[in-house]
Design a protein around this motif. Structure first.
Motif, PDB file in Angstrom:
ATOM      1  N   LEU A 299       2.815   2.854   6.788  1.00  0.00           N
ATOM      2  CA  LEU A 299       3.636   4.002   7.187  1.00  0.00           C
ATOM      3  C   LEU A 299       3.661   4.207   8.696  1.00  0.00           C
ATOM      4  O   LEU A 299       4.304   5.135   9.178  1.00  0.00           O
ATOM      5  N   SER A 300       2.994   3.341   9.444  1.00  0.00           N
ATOM      6  CA  SER A 300       2.975   3.476  10.898  1.00  0.00           C
ATOM      7  C   SER A 300       4.291   2.979  11.503  1.00  0.00           C
ATOM      8  O   SER A 300       4.833   1.963  11.061  1.00  0.00           O
ATOM      9  N   PRO A 301       4.815   3.683  12.519  1.00  0.00           N
ATOM     10  CA  PRO A 301       6.062   3.249  13.162  1.00  0.00           C
ATOM     11  C   PRO A 301       5.818   2.064  14.088  1.00  0.00           C
ATOM     12  O   PRO A 301       5.512   2.230  15.265  1.00  0.00           O
ATOM     13  N   ILE A 302       5.947   0.858  13.558  1.00  0.00           N
ATOM     14  CA  ILE A 302       5.613  -0.323  14.359  1.00  0.00           C
ATOM     15  C   ILE A 302       6.780  -1.285  14.554  1.00  0.00           C
ATOM     16  O   ILE A 302       6.667  -2.235  15.314  1.00  0.00           O
ATOM     17  N   LEU A 303       7.894  -1.052  13.867  1.00  0.00           N
ATOM     18  CA  LEU A 303       9.051  -1.935  14.000  1.00  0.00           C
ATOM     19  C   LEU A 303      10.252  -1.113  14.469  1.00  0.00           C
ATOM     20  O   LEU A 303      10.946  -0.498  13.669  1.00  0.00           O
ATOM     21  N   SER A 304      10.467  -1.083  15.782  1.00  0.00           N
ATOM     22  CA  SER A 304      11.574  -0.309  16.373  1.00  0.00           C
ATOM     23  C   SER A 304      11.551   1.138  15.898  1.00  0.00           C
ATOM     24  O   SER A 304      12.597   1.730  15.607  1.00  0.00           O
ATOM     25  N   GLY A 305      10.337   1.703  15.818  1.00  0.00           N
ATOM     26  CA  GLY A 305      10.212   3.091  15.404  1.00  0.00           C
ATOM     27  C   GLY A 305      10.184   3.296  13.909  1.00  0.00           C
ATOM     28  O   GLY A 305      10.011   4.417  13.433  1.00  0.00           O
TER      29      GLY A 305
ATOM     30  N   TRP B 106      10.158  -8.369  -9.101  1.00  0.00           N
ATOM     31  CA  TRP B 106      10.058  -9.030  -7.799  1.00  0.00           C
ATOM     32  C   TRP B 106       8.980  -8.326  -7.003  1.00  0.00           C
ATOM     33  O   TRP B 106       9.135  -7.185  -6.594  1.00  0.00           O
ATOM     34  N   ARG B 107       7.872  -9.000  -6.814  1.00  0.00           N
ATOM     35  CA  ARG B 107       6.744  -8.422  -6.088  1.00  0.00           C
ATOM     36  C   ARG B 107       6.984  -8.513  -4.587  1.00  0.00           C
ATOM     37  O   ARG B 107       7.240  -9.574  -4.035  1.00  0.00           O
ATOM     38  N   LEU B 108       6.867  -7.369  -3.907  1.00  0.00           N
ATOM     39  CA  LEU B 108       6.991  -7.305  -2.450  1.00  0.00           C
ATOM     40  C   LEU B 108       5.727  -6.678  -1.888  1.00  0.00           C
ATOM     41  O   LEU B 108       5.285  -5.629  -2.361  1.00  0.00           O
ATOM     42  N   ASN B 109       5.150  -7.310  -0.894  1.00  0.00           N
ATOM     43  CA  ASN B 109       3.930  -6.797  -0.283  1.00  0.00           C
ATOM     44  C   ASN B 109       4.251  -5.984   0.958  1.00  0.00           C
ATOM     45  O   ASN B 109       5.072  -6.396   1.779  1.00  0.00           O
ATOM     46  N   ALA B 110       3.552  -4.868   1.104  1.00  0.00           N
ATOM     47  CA  ALA B 110       3.816  -3.985   2.232  1.00  0.00           C
ATOM     48  C   ALA B 110       3.177  -4.469   3.528  1.00  0.00           C
ATOM     49  O   ALA B 110       3.089  -3.720   4.496  1.00  0.00           O
ATOM     50  N   ASP B 111       2.727  -5.729   3.564  1.00  0.00           N
ATOM     51  CA  ASP B 111       2.275  -6.298   4.833  1.00  0.00           C
ATOM     52  C   ASP B 111       3.137  -7.499   5.226  1.00  0.00           C
ATOM     53  O   ASP B 111       2.825  -8.207   6.174  1.00  0.00           O
ATOM     54  N   SER B 112       4.226  -7.718   4.473  1.00  0.00           N
ATOM     55  CA  SER B 112       5.112  -8.858   4.739  1.00  0.00           C
ATOM     56  C   SER B 112       6.547  -8.356   4.857  1.00  0.00           C
ATOM     57  O   SER B 112       7.326  -8.436   3.896  1.00  0.00           O
ATOM     58  N   PRO B 113       6.916  -7.808   6.020  1.00  0.00           N
ATOM     59  CA  PRO B 113       8.232  -7.173   6.140  1.00  0.00           C
ATOM     60  C   PRO B 113       9.445  -8.095   6.102  1.00  0.00           C
ATOM     61  O   PRO B 113      10.496  -7.673   5.633  1.00  0.00           O
ATOM     62  N   PRO B 114       9.396  -9.370   6.564  1.00  0.00           N
ATOM     63  CA  PRO B 114      10.634 -10.147   6.575  1.00  0.00           C
ATOM     64  C   PRO B 114      11.047 -10.595   5.169  1.00  0.00           C
ATOM     65  O   PRO B 114      10.215 -11.050   4.383  1.00  0.00           O
TER      66      PRO B 114
END
Length: 212
Positions: free
Chosen positions: A29-35, A107-115
């Motif tokens: 939840l931290s703003p780390i990708l263009s806010g 479809w499993r998506l991990n919250a540490d793999s944004p692309p």
């Protein structure tokens, strides 16, 4: 927040997220990708894909019932995204979500793999109608031709329901991916870069967010 999945849903994106992280606390939840936060970035991409892929549902976020993860439920409420709260173990959470769905691919998506590589997901979606009924897992991890972080894992909801009461190893509980070792080769559809008519990527490249 409860979620409803249409009978026409073929792919249900499940974003696995917890608020705590030993290496980078609060990273999802931290703003780390263009806010924007990682989870924002993932959900935006998936929602964009739903416009191009028939049968893909909007994402749900799957987190635990611990108080520390209340902030993730609040995020879902603010953004209008369904949140499922269940077991601490990601493996168990996926099985719990499967229990609420019919003939669906999770479809499993991990919250540490944004692309998210859009052509990869679109390729799989286009092939679903031709996938053999024996196939229980669609992945690009059995033979890696993509960078770490460009991960595809789609599980048959029916198979995960069968695994719900099974005993899992510590590695399976936390990382899920090793569960593929329970399957025979004819139960796995592995997607490689050349299936998309592109050259293999350097699989040693890591596109995950683990540290500040």
């Amino acid at each position: 927040m409860k979620y409803k999945v249409s009978k026409n849903t073929k792919i249900l994106p499940v974003v696995l997220a917890r608020a705590d992280s030993s290496r980078l606390p609060g990273k999802v939840l931290s703003p780390i990708l263009s806010g924007h936060s990682i989870i924002d970035y993932i959900n935006t991409q998936v929602i964009a894909l739903t416009k191009d892929i028939d049968g893909m549902a909007k994402p749900i976020i799957a987190t635990s019932t611990r108080p520390v993860d209340d902030v993730i439920e609040h995020y879902g409420e603010e953004e209008g995204i369904s949140v499922y709260r269940g077991a601490l173990s990601p493996m168990q959470r996926m099985c719990e979500v499967a229990n609420s769905n019919g003939e669906t691919w999770l479809w499993r998506l991990n919250a540490d793999s944004p692309p998210i590589l859009f052509p990869l997901i679109k390729h799989v979606a286009a092939r679903l109608s031709d996938i053999d009924k024996a196939t229980l897992l669609i992945t690009n991890l059995r033979k890696r031709t993509f960078p770490y972080g460009i991960s595809l894992e789609m599980y048959s909801a029916e198979w995960l329901r069968e695994l719900f009461n099974n005993k899992h190893t510590k590695e399976e509980k936390e990382h899920i991916t090793p569960i593929y070792k329970r399957l025979n080769s004819n139960n796995i559809c592995n997607i490689e870069a050349n299936d998309l008519s592109i050259q293999d990527f350097d699989s040693s490249v890591r596109l995950t967010i683990d540290y500040e």
